[in-house]
Design an enzyme around this catalytic site. Structure first.
Site, PDB file in Angstrom:
ATOM      1  N   HIS A 299      -5.583   2.957  -5.270  1.00 38.92           N
ATOM      2  CA  HIS A 299      -4.860   3.927  -4.442  1.00 38.92           C
ATOM      3  C   HIS A 299      -5.830   4.671  -3.520  1.00 38.92           C
ATOM      4  O   HIS A 299      -5.903   5.900  -3.508  1.00 38.92           O
ATOM      5  CB  HIS A 299      -4.090   4.923  -5.313  1.00 38.92           C
ATOM      6  CG  HIS A 299      -2.909   5.518  -4.618  1.00 38.92           C
ATOM      7  ND1 HIS A 299      -1.728   5.817  -5.259  1.00 38.92           N
ATOM      8  CD2 HIS A 299      -2.711   5.872  -3.325  1.00 38.92           C
ATOM      9  CE1 HIS A 299      -0.864   6.328  -4.405  1.00 38.92           C
ATOM     10  NE2 HIS A 299      -1.439   6.362  -3.215  1.00 38.92           N
TER      11      HIS A 299
ATOM     12  N   THR B 290       0.833  -1.199   0.000  1.00 38.78           N
ATOM     13  CA  THR B 290       0.000   0.000   0.000  1.00 38.78           C
ATOM     14  C   THR B 290       0.873   1.256   0.000  1.00 38.78           C
ATOM     15  O   THR B 290       0.407   2.328   0.381  1.00 38.78           O
ATOM     16  CB  THR B 290      -0.934   0.017   1.226  1.00 38.78           C
ATOM     17  OG1 THR B 290      -0.144  -0.051   2.423  1.00 38.78           O
ATOM     18  CG2 THR B 290      -1.899  -1.155   1.202  1.00 38.78           C
TER      19      THR B 290
ATOM     20  N   ASP C  20      -2.646  -1.644  -3.426  1.00 37.86           N
ATOM     21  CA  ASP C  20      -3.389  -0.393  -3.509  1.00 37.86           C
ATOM     22  C   ASP C  20      -2.666   0.583  -4.435  1.00 37.86           C
ATOM     23  O   ASP C  20      -3.149   1.675  -4.691  1.00 37.86           O
ATOM     24  CB  ASP C  20      -3.546   0.231  -2.114  1.00 37.86           C
ATOM     25  CG  ASP C  20      -4.443   1.466  -2.131  1.00 37.86           C
ATOM     26  OD1 ASP C  20      -5.589   1.350  -2.605  1.00 37.86           O
ATOM     27  OD2 ASP C  20      -4.001   2.532  -1.681  1.00 37.86           O
TER      28      ASP C  20
ATOM     29  N   GLU D  36       0.292   3.447 -12.420  1.00 39.87           N
ATOM     30  CA  GLU D  36      -1.085   3.769 -12.054  1.00 39.87           C
ATOM     31  C   GLU D  36      -1.576   5.090 -12.633  1.00 39.87           C
ATOM     32  O   GLU D  36      -2.791   5.291 -12.778  1.00 39.87           O
ATOM     33  CB  GLU D  36      -1.235   3.787 -10.539  1.00 39.87           C
ATOM     34  CG  GLU D  36      -0.465   4.881  -9.831  1.00 39.87           C
ATOM     35  CD  GLU D  36      -0.628   4.808  -8.315  1.00 39.87           C
ATOM     36  OE1 GLU D  36      -0.965   5.828  -7.712  1.00 39.87           O
ATOM     37  OE2 GLU D  36      -0.419   3.714  -7.753  1.00 39.87           O
TER      38      GLU D  36
ATOM     39  N   ARG E 132       4.195   2.340  -2.499  1.00 37.68           N
ATOM     40  CA  ARG E 132       4.518   2.884  -3.812  1.00 37.68           C
ATOM     41  C   ARG E 132       4.635   1.731  -4.812  1.00 37.68           C
ATOM     42  O   ARG E 132       5.234   0.693  -4.507  1.00 37.68           O
ATOM     43  CB  ARG E 132       5.840   3.671  -3.771  1.00 37.68           C
ATOM     44  CG  ARG E 132       5.805   4.898  -2.868  1.00 37.68           C
ATOM     45  CD  ARG E 132       4.897   5.997  -3.423  1.00 37.68           C
ATOM     46  NE  ARG E 132       4.863   7.184  -2.567  1.00 37.68           N
ATOM     47  CZ  ARG E 132       3.930   7.424  -1.649  1.00 37.68           C
ATOM     48  NH1 ARG E 132       2.968   6.536  -1.452  1.00 37.68           N
ATOM     49  NH2 ARG E 132       3.960   8.534  -0.925  1.00 37.68           N
TER      50      ARG E 132
END
Length: 217
Positions: free
Chosen positions: A183, A120, A146, A151, A122
Protein backbone atom coordinates in the site's frame (compact mmCIF):
# COMPACT_ATOMS: atom_id res chain seq x y z
CA UNK A 1 2.17 -2.52 -15.55
CA UNK A 2 5.59 -1.99 -17.10
CA UNK A 3 7.38 -3.96 -14.38
CA UNK A 4 4.95 -6.87 -14.75
CA UNK A 5 5.12 -6.78 -18.53
CA UNK A 6 8.91 -6.71 -18.80
CA UNK A 7 9.36 -8.87 -15.67
CA UNK A 8 11.63 -6.29 -14.06
CA UNK A 9 11.26 -7.93 -10.62
CA UNK A 10 12.62 -11.22 -11.94
CA UNK A 11 15.36 -9.60 -14.02
CA UNK A 12 16.52 -7.55 -11.03
CA UNK A 13 16.92 -10.65 -8.87
CA UNK A 14 18.73 -12.52 -11.65
CA UNK A 15 21.25 -9.78 -12.26
CA UNK A 16 21.97 -9.54 -8.53
CA UNK A 17 23.00 -13.20 -8.73
CA UNK A 18 25.09 -12.68 -11.87
CA UNK A 19 22.49 -14.32 -14.12
CA UNK A 20 22.01 -12.33 -17.33
CA UNK A 21 19.98 -14.93 -19.23
CA UNK A 22 16.86 -13.69 -20.99
CA UNK A 23 14.91 -16.95 -20.78
CA UNK A 24 11.38 -16.35 -19.50
CA UNK A 25 11.64 -12.57 -19.60
CA UNK A 26 9.87 -11.86 -22.89
CA UNK A 27 7.21 -9.13 -22.64
CA UNK A 28 4.82 -7.46 -25.06
CA UNK A 29 4.42 -4.07 -26.73
CA UNK A 30 1.97 -1.86 -24.85
CA UNK A 31 1.08 -0.04 -28.07
CA UNK A 32 -2.22 -1.30 -29.42
CA UNK A 33 -3.19 -3.25 -26.30
CA UNK A 34 -6.66 -2.47 -25.01
CA UNK A 35 -6.73 -1.26 -21.41
CA UNK A 36 -9.85 -1.32 -19.28
CA UNK A 37 -9.94 1.37 -16.60
CA UNK A 38 -12.49 0.75 -13.85
CA UNK A 39 -13.08 4.11 -12.19
CA UNK A 40 -12.15 7.36 -13.94
CA UNK A 41 -11.98 9.87 -11.11
CA UNK A 42 -8.87 11.94 -10.41
CA UNK A 43 -6.46 9.00 -10.47
CA UNK A 44 -8.17 6.88 -13.12
CA UNK A 45 -8.33 9.80 -15.54
CA UNK A 46 -4.58 10.43 -15.17
CA UNK A 47 -3.90 6.73 -15.77
CA UNK A 48 -5.99 6.94 -18.93
CA UNK A 49 -3.97 9.95 -20.10
CA UNK A 50 -0.68 8.14 -19.53
CA UNK A 51 -1.83 4.99 -21.31
CA UNK A 52 -3.13 7.02 -24.24
CA UNK A 53 0.46 8.18 -24.65
CA UNK A 54 1.50 4.54 -25.04
CA UNK A 55 -0.97 4.16 -27.89
CA UNK A 56 -3.40 1.98 -25.92
CA UNK A 57 -7.10 2.05 -26.81
CA UNK A 58 -8.91 2.75 -23.53
CA UNK A 59 -12.23 1.32 -22.37
CA UNK A 60 -13.71 2.68 -19.16
CA UNK A 61 -16.42 1.72 -16.71
CA UNK A 62 -17.73 4.36 -14.33
CA UNK A 63 -21.28 5.47 -13.37
CA UNK A 64 -20.08 9.06 -13.80
CA UNK A 65 -18.17 9.48 -17.12
CA UNK A 66 -15.26 11.91 -17.05
CA UNK A 67 -15.23 14.66 -19.68
CA UNK A 68 -11.41 14.71 -19.77
CA UNK A 69 -11.33 11.00 -20.54
CA UNK A 70 -13.90 11.36 -23.29
CA UNK A 71 -11.82 14.12 -24.84
CA UNK A 72 -8.92 11.65 -25.01
CA UNK A 73 -11.03 9.17 -26.93
CA UNK A 74 -11.75 6.92 -23.97
CA UNK A 75 -14.83 4.82 -24.70
CA UNK A 76 -17.24 4.19 -21.83
CA UNK A 77 -18.75 0.71 -21.92
CA UNK A 78 -20.62 -1.70 -19.68
CA UNK A 79 -18.48 -3.75 -17.30
CA UNK A 80 -19.01 -6.99 -19.21
CA UNK A 81 -17.61 -5.50 -22.43
CA UNK A 82 -14.62 -4.09 -20.58
CA UNK A 83 -13.88 -7.48 -19.04
CA UNK A 84 -14.12 -9.38 -22.30
CA UNK A 85 -12.24 -6.92 -24.52
CA UNK A 86 -9.36 -5.71 -22.32
CA UNK A 87 -5.80 -7.03 -22.42
CA UNK A 88 -5.03 -5.07 -19.24
CA UNK A 89 -7.51 -4.14 -16.51
CA UNK A 90 -6.68 -1.55 -13.87
CA UNK A 91 -8.88 -0.53 -10.94
CA UNK A 92 -9.12 3.05 -9.63
CA UNK A 93 -12.39 3.25 -7.73
CA UNK A 94 -13.57 3.51 -4.13
CA UNK A 95 -15.00 0.48 -2.34
CA UNK A 96 -18.80 0.53 -2.02
CA UNK A 97 -21.33 -2.17 -1.10
CA UNK A 98 -22.23 -2.34 -4.80
CA UNK A 99 -18.73 -3.03 -6.14
CA UNK A 100 -17.27 -5.29 -3.46
CA UNK A 101 -15.67 -8.23 -5.31
CA UNK A 102 -16.32 -6.58 -8.65
CA UNK A 103 -13.55 -8.90 -9.77
CA UNK A 104 -15.07 -12.27 -8.86
CA UNK A 105 -14.70 -15.75 -10.30
CA UNK A 106 -17.53 -14.95 -12.74
CA UNK A 107 -15.78 -11.74 -13.83
CA UNK A 108 -12.46 -13.54 -14.26
CA UNK A 109 -14.16 -16.19 -16.40
CA UNK A 110 -15.18 -13.46 -18.86
CA UNK A 111 -11.65 -12.03 -19.19
CA UNK A 112 -9.15 -12.81 -21.92
CA UNK A 113 -6.76 -15.64 -21.15
CA UNK A 114 -3.48 -14.17 -19.88
CA UNK A 115 -5.03 -10.83 -18.89
CA UNK A 116 -3.01 -8.37 -16.80
CA UNK A 117 -4.87 -7.22 -13.69
CA UNK A 118 -3.73 -4.28 -11.54
CA UNK A 119 -5.37 -3.06 -8.33
CA UNK A 120 -4.05 0.00 -6.51
CA UNK A 121 -7.44 1.03 -5.11
CA UNK A 122 -9.08 -1.08 -2.41
CA UNK A 123 -8.35 -4.70 -1.55
CA UNK A 124 -11.95 -5.92 -1.38
CA UNK A 125 -12.59 -4.99 -5.01
CA UNK A 126 -10.99 -8.38 -5.71
CA UNK A 127 -12.06 -11.80 -4.48
CA UNK A 128 -8.55 -13.00 -3.64
CA UNK A 129 -9.51 -16.68 -3.55
CA UNK A 130 -10.83 -16.33 -7.10
CA UNK A 131 -7.66 -14.43 -8.07
CA UNK A 132 -5.50 -17.32 -6.85
CA UNK A 133 -7.53 -19.75 -8.92
CA UNK A 134 -7.23 -17.48 -11.97
CA UNK A 135 -3.45 -17.41 -11.56
CA UNK A 136 -3.26 -21.19 -11.17
CA UNK A 137 -5.20 -21.79 -14.39
CA UNK A 138 -3.33 -19.11 -16.36
CA UNK A 139 -6.46 -17.06 -16.95
CA UNK A 140 -4.70 -14.22 -15.15
CA UNK A 141 -1.28 -13.85 -16.74
CA UNK A 142 -0.04 -10.92 -14.65
CA UNK A 143 -1.15 -9.50 -11.32
CA UNK A 144 -0.08 -6.25 -9.66
CA UNK A 145 -1.41 -5.39 -6.20
CA UNK A 146 -0.76 -2.48 -3.87
CA UNK A 147 -3.72 -3.37 -1.64
CA UNK A 148 -5.16 -6.48 -0.04
CA UNK A 149 -8.51 -7.08 1.63
CA UNK A 150 -6.92 -8.21 4.92
CA UNK A 151 -3.95 -5.84 4.74
CA UNK A 152 -4.52 -4.43 8.23
CA UNK A 153 -3.07 -7.65 9.63
CA UNK A 154 -0.02 -7.57 7.34
CA UNK A 155 0.95 -4.20 5.88
CA UNK A 156 2.89 -1.30 7.41
CA UNK A 157 4.94 -3.52 9.73
CA UNK A 158 8.23 -5.43 9.39
CA UNK A 159 7.12 -9.06 9.49
CA UNK A 160 10.26 -10.52 7.89
CA UNK A 161 11.01 -12.61 11.00
CA UNK A 162 7.44 -13.82 11.51
CA UNK A 163 5.35 -16.65 10.14
CA UNK A 164 2.71 -15.43 7.70
CA UNK A 165 -0.56 -16.95 8.92
CA UNK A 166 -2.74 -15.72 6.01
CA UNK A 167 -2.72 -18.71 3.65
CA UNK A 168 -4.53 -16.88 0.85
CA UNK A 169 -1.97 -14.06 0.81
CA UNK A 170 0.91 -16.52 1.22
CA UNK A 171 -0.26 -18.35 -1.92
CA UNK A 172 -0.22 -15.08 -3.87
CA UNK A 173 3.44 -14.61 -2.97
CA UNK A 174 4.40 -17.90 -4.62
CA UNK A 175 3.52 -16.85 -8.18
CA UNK A 176 6.39 -15.51 -10.35
CA UNK A 177 3.98 -13.33 -12.36
CA UNK A 178 2.74 -11.36 -9.33
CA UNK A 179 4.08 -8.10 -7.92
CA UNK A 180 2.76 -6.99 -4.52
CA UNK A 181 3.64 -3.77 -2.70
CA UNK A 182 2.50 -2.77 0.78
CA UNK A 183 0.00 0.00 0.00
CA UNK A 184 2.66 2.47 -1.10
CA UNK A 185 1.20 3.75 -4.38
CA UNK A 186 0.29 7.05 -2.71
CA UNK A 187 3.65 7.38 -0.95
CA UNK A 188 5.36 10.39 -2.54
CA UNK A 189 6.58 13.59 -0.92
CA UNK A 190 4.15 15.61 -3.02
CA UNK A 191 1.17 13.42 -2.11
CA UNK A 192 1.99 13.54 1.60
CA UNK A 193 2.22 17.34 1.49
CA UNK A 194 -1.10 17.49 -0.36
CA UNK A 195 -2.77 15.21 2.19
CA UNK A 196 -1.47 17.34 5.06
CA UNK A 197 -2.53 20.59 3.39
CA UNK A 198 -5.99 19.25 2.55
CA UNK A 199 -6.45 17.93 6.08
CA UNK A 200 -5.52 21.29 7.63
CA UNK A 201 -7.79 23.10 5.16
CA UNK A 202 -10.67 20.76 6.01
CA UNK A 203 -10.22 21.37 9.73
CA UNK A 204 -10.47 25.11 9.08
CA UNK A 205 -13.54 24.66 6.87
CA UNK A 206 -15.16 22.38 9.44
CA UNK A 207 -14.70 25.01 12.11
CA UNK A 208 -16.39 27.54 9.82
CA UNK A 209 -19.19 25.19 8.63
CA UNK A 210 -17.91 25.19 5.03
CA UNK A 211 -17.95 22.26 2.53
CA UNK A 212 -14.97 19.93 2.88
CA UNK A 213 -12.52 18.86 0.19
CA UNK A 214 -12.26 15.15 -0.60
CA UNK A 215 -8.83 13.54 -0.43
CA UNK A 216 -7.86 11.63 -3.57
CA UNK A 217 -6.98 8.00 -3.00
Amino acid sequence: MLALNRKVHRAYNRVREGNFALDGLVGFDMHGKTVGVIGTGQIGSVVAQILTGFGCPILAFDPFPNATCRSLGVRYVELNELLTQSDIITLHCPLTPENKYIISDAAIARMKKGVMLVNTSRGALLDTVAINEGLKTGKIGYLGLDVYEEEEEIFFEDRSGLILSDDVFARLLTFPNVIITGHQAFFTREALLNIAATTIDNITKFENNLPLEKLAG
